[in-house]
Design a protein around this motif. Structure first.
Motif, mmCIF file in Angstrom:
data_model
loop_
_atom_site.group_PDB
_atom_site.id
_atom_site.type_symbol
_atom_site.label_atom_id
_atom_site.label_comp_id
_atom_site.label_asym_id
_atom_site.label_seq_id
_atom_site.Cartn_x
_atom_site.Cartn_y
_atom_site.Cartn_z
ATOM 1 N N THR A 41 0.843 -1.188 0.000
ATOM 2 C CA THR A 41 0.000 0.000 0.000
ATOM 3 C C THR A 41 0.883 1.245 0.000
ATOM 4 O O THR A 41 2.095 1.158 0.221
ATOM 5 N N PRO A 42 0.299 2.426 -0.214
ATOM 6 C CA PRO A 42 1.100 3.665 -0.140
ATOM 7 C C PRO A 42 1.753 3.884 1.221
ATOM 8 O O PRO A 42 2.711 4.647 1.327
ATOM 9 N N LYS A 43 1.229 3.206 2.278
ATOM 10 C CA LYS A 43 1.798 3.367 3.624
ATOM 11 C C LYS A 43 2.647 2.176 4.053
ATOM 12 O O LYS A 43 3.020 2.078 5.225
ATOM 13 N N GLY A 44 2.952 1.264 3.129
ATOM 14 C CA GLY A 44 3.780 0.116 3.482
ATOM 15 C C GLY A 44 3.089 -1.201 3.208
ATOM 16 O O GLY A 44 2.001 -1.252 2.620
ATOM 17 N N ARG A 45 3.725 -2.278 3.635
ATOM 18 C CA ARG A 45 3.204 -3.618 3.371
ATOM 19 C C ARG A 45 2.359 -4.121 4.535
ATOM 20 O O ARG A 45 2.605 -3.797 5.694
ATOM 21 N N THR A 46 1.382 -4.964 4.199
ATOM 22 C CA THR A 46 0.533 -5.570 5.221
ATOM 23 C C THR A 46 -0.066 -6.854 4.665
ATOM 24 O O THR A 46 0.037 -7.129 3.456
ATOM 25 N N THR A 47 -0.671 -7.632 5.529
ATOM 26 C CA THR A 47 -1.392 -8.838 5.111
ATOM 27 C C THR A 47 -2.775 -8.826 5.741
ATOM 28 O O THR A 47 -2.991 -8.207 6.781
ATOM 29 N N VAL A 48 -3.711 -9.497 5.108
ATOM 30 C CA VAL A 48 -5.044 -9.703 5.673
ATOM 31 C C VAL A 48 -5.416 -11.162 5.449
ATOM 32 O O VAL A 48 -4.919 -11.812 4.525
ATOM 33 N N LYS A 49 -6.305 -11.674 6.306
ATOM 34 C CA LYS A 49 -6.713 -13.068 6.200
ATOM 35 C C LYS A 49 -7.881 -13.246 5.237
ATOM 36 O O LYS A 49 -8.038 -14.304 4.628
ATOM 37 N N LYS A 50 -8.737 -12.211 5.138
ATOM 38 C CA LYS A 50 -9.943 -12.333 4.329
ATOM 39 C C LYS A 50 -10.077 -11.130 3.404
ATOM 40 O O LYS A 50 -9.652 -10.023 3.752
ATOM 41 N N TRP A 51 -10.719 -11.370 2.272
ATOM 42 C CA TRP A 51 -10.874 -10.310 1.284
ATOM 43 C C TRP A 51 -11.668 -9.132 1.830
ATOM 44 O O TRP A 51 -11.447 -7.985 1.448
ATOM 45 N N LYS A 52 -12.609 -9.399 2.729
ATOM 46 C CA LYS A 52 -13.425 -8.299 3.247
ATOM 47 C C LYS A 52 -12.597 -7.281 4.026
ATOM 48 O O LYS A 52 -13.058 -6.163 4.274
#
Length: 682
Positions: free
Chosen positions: A642-653
């Motif tokens: 993202t513009p603010k750095g990297r991240t992960t999420v478990k679900k698309w929502k």
């Protein structure tokens, strides 16, 4: 309709429903809640002009079971009864089906889809329904499908919009929500009542009859001491320390004990930190440490061989997927120690005392000359397979006449196979079902004289439903666990919470009607307000970045392969990449085989990252309407840049951008030439 012949306690709890009131029927497992619901439905159909009864259940197998065992036999001579599941073509025109039937049984998700649909044939309004039966209604909380349906109901009620259906909830226990005090338990049960817009009833006059009909099993705690020596587990922990030393974790990061759920949470957090700090070393080490921690948890519950098998499955084929020195070190560590692990796992001096106690418990109740039937509850699909294989191979258990079979959820077992297992159990060809929690709720399983819970941490609702499976006279309910361990402590807590729930319901019954209604109205207004705030927060979160400003990176090799704007939601189910250039980033594997078919789509090949040796699985292709071949991807296999750095999420929502809905007509218009060749518009 055949005479249902209700027991006195069943007649008592349905009186309010027969008067048209919204009620939750609270009766224990095996007491005939569904039979009582059929009786209410029949009276409702007789008395209500234009009656439409919809019965909601939370799993596919319960649709067929309630349809074939209860509603159809009782009502078929006078009314049309229809069952619709995700396997049924009728799900795509549910509105038309409801118009032509008197009683409709379906999963809650199918009704929710129809309530949300703009398609005239599929769309259903709550005002079309006159009686809504909600099976296992204790699931009506938070973001469950049941609660989403009831929120639509409450929104209409608060706006004064049109006719609303009468609601009949069924449960073996409303639960306490983990509350430790009576006030909090009362609040939790009231919230369930508010969510369903119902009062809750249980038998008062016919408790003796209920206790005779549904006797409580004899409960025993089969407790063992911790094993004195565990060389296999010790060596796995030594290997984990080697990974710690290799990755040199941040000074401000603390790990809790190996082989615990807390340690699992720690390595999940470490992986996320590695992603955010662009540190693949931390990220990959965390992934491998989680596998070793899982092996320790398996070793604590099952056989050493099962723990070793889990690690071997994880490392199988990884020699062809090495990207850098981190992968090389982690693979070499396992391969260099594999022979030692094999030796230690085969050493019979260090058996798991829990497994030995489980053997003793089963032998106490099974004998080749005695007809016994039991259910062994365990936590995961993997553990049920391991325990079933163990029971089949153990000489003492075979000589005792134990014939095991597995019961798991629909993700791993077809309805046909599940029905076969239960049928064989009923006929005596199988006498021990090794099951996950799927067998706790609703399944039409014959009476048992033994229920064993093994390696399982659940709440008081699940405990009551599991123990309710032991229904024969002098039946037994056993907990096999380690002395002072989490399972033993949780079992004692659940027993306390069961009593607390009963006291909470008694407190509610003592309220005046006016006080009860005021509290329910207050909770409903609060829930509506909280729902609006939650929707605003979700919209803000999903709109944090533009979809075109977010990149999707392979979670393994961290190569950028797509943009958020490439992703669209197909039929409110599949998140597909509509950019044809995405196909240059993956290799196709074997065709995915699913145990059922679908009207508009069929599965294609598994897709994997083709960057060097990565080979990370991303999902599989779907062929939609026999024309569009679209990669269906799981967000858990990607990192978001993202513009603010990297991240992960478990679900698309939970992604921080808006995902557009897929339009088949637009897709054909934009990406298919008249000759059918796909072109790129990017």
């Amino acid at each position: 309709m055949s005479d249902l012949g209700l027991h006195g306690y069943q007649e008592e709890v349905v009186q309010g429903a027969l008067r048209g009131e919204n009620i939750i029927v609270w009766l224990p497992t095996g007491a005939g809640k569904t039979r009582a619901a059929v009786y209410v439905a029949h009276k409702h159909l007789q008395r209500t002009t234009g009656a439409k009864v919809v019965v909601l259940v939370n799993t596919v197998h319960l649709v067929e079971q309630h349809y074939s065992k209860e509603f159809l036999p009782a009502l078929k001579h006078d009314y049309t009864v229809t069952a619709v599941t995700s396997d049924s073509d009728e799900k795509d025109f549910l509105g038309a089906v409801l118009h032509d039937t008197d009683v409709l049984l379906c999963t809650a998700q199918i009704l929710l889809n129809a309530l949300d649909s703009d398609d005239e044939d599929k769309h259903v309004e709550l005002s079309d329904v006159t009686l809504l039966v909600v099976d296992e209604c204790h699931h009506t909380h938070k973001e469950t499908v049941y609660n989403k349906i009831m929120r639509l109901y409450l929104e209409k009620k608060m706006r004064g919009e049109g006719r609303l259906p009468q609601v009949l909830g069924l449960t073996a226990s409303p639960g306490s929500g983990g509350a430790k005090s009576l006030d909090k338990a009362v609040e939790y049960v009231l919230q369930i009542c508010a969510n369903l817009d119902c009062a809750i009833v249980s038998t008062k006059k016919f408790t003796e009859e209920l206790n005779m009909k549904v006797p409580r099993p004899i409960k025993s705690f089969d407790i063992v001491d911790k094993r004195q020596e565990d060389p296999f587990g010790d060596h796995v922990q030594w290997m984990m320390r080697q990974i710690h030393f290799f990755m040199n974790p941040p000074d401000d990061f603390t790990f809790r004990g190996f082989g615990t759920q807390e340690y699992e949470s720690d390595v999940v957090a470490l992986r996320e930190r590695g992603v955010k700090e662009y540190n693949r070393l931390l990220q990959q080490c965390a992934i491998h440490l989680r596998e070793y921690n899982d092996a320790l948890l398996i070793n604590d519950t099952l056989l050493m061989e099962d723990a070793l098998s889990s690690l071997e499955d994880f490392y199988r084929g990884r020699e062809t997927r090495i990207i850098d020195d981190t992968d090389r070190f982690l693979l070499n560590l396992f391969q260099d120690n594999r022979d030692m692990l094999i030796t230690l796992a085969s050493d019979t001096r260090f058996k798991n005392p829990k497994m030995e106690q489980l053997e003793t418990t089963l032998l106490r109740h099974f004998d080749p000359n005695v007809e016994s039937k039991g259910i062994l509850f365990s936590k995961t699909r993997k553990s049920t397979h391991c325990l079933c294989q163990w029971a089949r191979s153990k000489t003492s258990l075979r000589f005792a006449g134990i014939k095991p079979a597995i019961i798991t959820g629909s993700a791993a077992m077809t309805q046909h196979d599940r029905d076969d297992a239960i049928r064989n159990f009923r006929l005596g060809r199988v006498n021990l079902l090794v099951a996950t929690s799927v067998a706790e709720e609703g399944l039409d399983i014959p009476e048992c004289n033994l229920v064993v819970r093994y390696g399982l941490l659940t709440n008081e609702i699940a405990q009551q439903q599991a123990s309710g499976r032991a229904r024969t006279r002098d039946s037994h309910y056993s907990l096999v666990a380690q002395r002072g361990g989490r399972e033993e402590r949780r079992e004692h807590l659940n027993a306390y919470l069961e009593g607390l729930t009963a006291r909470a319901v008694d407190e509610i019954h003592q309220m005046s009607l006016r006080e009860f209604r005021e509290k329910i109205a207050e909770l409903q207004a609060k829930a509506a307000s909280n729902g609006r705030v939650a929707e605003m927060h979700m919209a803000e979160k999903n709109g944090r970045y533009s979809a075109a400003g977010v990149q999707l990176l392979c979670a393994n090799c961290l190569t950028a392969v797509a943009l958020g704007s490439d992703i669209q939601l197909l039929d409110k189910m599949h998140y597909v990449n509509v950019n044809p250039q995405f196909r240059s980033h993956y290799n196709r594997g074997p065709v995915v085989l699913l145990p059922k078919t679908f009207e508009d789509w069929e599965p294609g090949c598994v897709i994997r990252c083709n960057n060097g040796n990565c080979n990370m699985k991303w999902g599989y292709e779907v062929k939609y309407r026999k024309v569009a071949l679209l990669p269906n991807v799981a967000i858990k296999y990607f990192v978001l840049q993202t513009p603010k750095g990297r991240t992960t999420v478990k679900k698309w929502k939970d992604v921080p951008f808006t995902v557009e809905h897929f339009s088949f007509s637009e897709y054909c218009e934009q990406q298919l030439t008249p000759s059918g060749c796909i072109t790129s518009k990017r």
